[in-house]
Write a protein that holds these residues in place. Structure first.
Motif, PDB file in Angstrom:
ATOM      1  N   LEU A  10       0.856  -1.182   0.000  1.00  0.00           N
ATOM      2  CA  LEU A  10       0.000   0.000   0.000  1.00  0.00           C
ATOM      3  C   LEU A  10       0.892   1.233   0.000  1.00  0.00           C
ATOM      4  O   LEU A  10       1.757   1.381   0.863  1.00  0.00           O
ATOM      5  CB  LEU A  10      -0.918  -0.006   1.220  1.00  0.00           C
ATOM      6  N   GLU A  11       0.685   2.121  -0.977  1.00  0.00           N
ATOM      7  CA  GLU A  11       1.534   3.306  -1.110  1.00  0.00           C
ATOM      8  C   GLU A  11       1.182   4.421  -0.137  1.00  0.00           C
ATOM      9  O   GLU A  11       1.981   5.312   0.083  1.00  0.00           O
ATOM     10  CB  GLU A  11       1.465   3.842  -2.542  1.00  0.00           C
ATOM     11  N   LYS A  12       0.011   4.409   0.414  1.00  0.00           N
ATOM     12  CA  LYS A  12      -0.388   5.458   1.362  1.00  0.00           C
ATOM     13  C   LYS A  12       0.129   5.129   2.746  1.00  0.00           C
ATOM     14  O   LYS A  12       0.196   3.987   3.155  1.00  0.00           O
ATOM     15  CB  LYS A  12      -1.910   5.558   1.416  1.00  0.00           C
ATOM     16  N   SER A  13       0.461   6.154   3.491  1.00  0.00           N
ATOM     17  CA  SER A  13       0.867   5.948   4.879  1.00  0.00           C
ATOM     18  C   SER A  13      -0.381   5.980   5.768  1.00  0.00           C
ATOM     19  O   SER A  13      -1.460   6.381   5.346  1.00  0.00           O
ATOM     20  CB  SER A  13       1.846   7.033   5.309  1.00  0.00           C
ATOM     21  N   ASP A  16      -1.938   9.438   6.138  1.00  0.00           N
ATOM     22  CA  ASP A  16      -2.749   9.877   5.012  1.00  0.00           C
ATOM     23  C   ASP A  16      -4.150   9.275   5.037  1.00  0.00           C
ATOM     24  O   ASP A  16      -5.080   9.839   4.477  1.00  0.00           O
ATOM     25  CB  ASP A  16      -2.079   9.496   3.690  1.00  0.00           C
ATOM     26  N   ILE A  46      -9.857   3.424  -1.934  1.00  0.00           N
ATOM     27  CA  ILE A  46      -8.545   3.889  -1.507  1.00  0.00           C
ATOM     28  C   ILE A  46      -7.537   2.748  -1.527  1.00  0.00           C
ATOM     29  O   ILE A  46      -6.408   2.894  -2.008  1.00  0.00           O
ATOM     30  CB  ILE A  46      -8.624   4.514  -0.090  1.00  0.00           C
ATOM     31  N   ASN A  49      -6.858   1.658  -5.321  1.00  0.00           N
ATOM     32  CA  ASN A  49      -6.138   2.658  -6.114  1.00  0.00           C
ATOM     33  C   ASN A  49      -4.708   2.896  -5.633  1.00  0.00           C
ATOM     34  O   ASN A  49      -3.895   3.430  -6.380  1.00  0.00           O
ATOM     35  CB  ASN A  49      -6.895   3.981  -6.116  1.00  0.00           C
ATOM     36  N   ASN A  50      -4.392   2.523  -4.412  1.00  0.00           N
ATOM     37  CA  ASN A  50      -3.065   2.793  -3.877  1.00  0.00           C
ATOM     38  C   ASN A  50      -2.257   1.531  -3.592  1.00  0.00           C
ATOM     39  O   ASN A  50      -1.285   1.580  -2.862  1.00  0.00           O
ATOM     40  CB  ASN A  50      -3.187   3.626  -2.598  1.00  0.00           C
ATOM     41  N   THR A  51      -2.661   0.420  -4.161  1.00  0.00           N
ATOM     42  CA  THR A  51      -1.936  -0.834  -3.980  1.00  0.00           C
ATOM     43  C   THR A  51      -1.047  -1.088  -5.192  1.00  0.00           C
ATOM     44  O   THR A  51      -1.483  -0.947  -6.327  1.00  0.00           O
ATOM     45  CB  THR A  51      -2.906  -2.012  -3.790  1.00  0.00           C
ATOM     46  N   VAL A  52       0.188  -1.465  -4.918  1.00  0.00           N
ATOM     47  CA  VAL A  52       1.169  -1.738  -5.966  1.00  0.00           C
ATOM     48  C   VAL A  52       1.615  -3.185  -5.838  1.00  0.00           C
ATOM     49  O   VAL A  52       1.835  -3.681  -4.733  1.00  0.00           O
ATOM     50  CB  VAL A  52       2.390  -0.798  -5.820  1.00  0.00           C
TER      51      VAL A  52
END
Length: 60
Positions: A10-13, A16, A46, A49-52
């Motif tokens: 997950l790119e979000k902290s 955030d 969320i 969209n923010n998973t890599v």
């Protein structure tokens, strides 16, 4: 032998995500729970969209 491995990140902290979640919880209390389905859809959006997907190789 090289084995391809993948992991999800997950790119979000957490910071955030924390403030909008507090806002949604407040909104759920104000609307007597009517905002809960929209909150769940928001959280799924969320996360998706923010998973890599990360690829890495390992040697066995």
């Amino acid at each position: 032998m090289k084995v391809k491995k993948y992991r999800l990140r997950l790119e979000k902290s957490l910071i955030d995500i924390f403030l909008p979640v507090l806002g949604w919880i407040f909104l759920c209390f104000i609307t007597f729970g009517l905002a809960i389905p929209f909150f769940l859809f928001y959280m799924v959006k969320i996360v998706i969209n923010n998973t890599v997907i990360e690829h890495y190789n390992t040697l066995d």
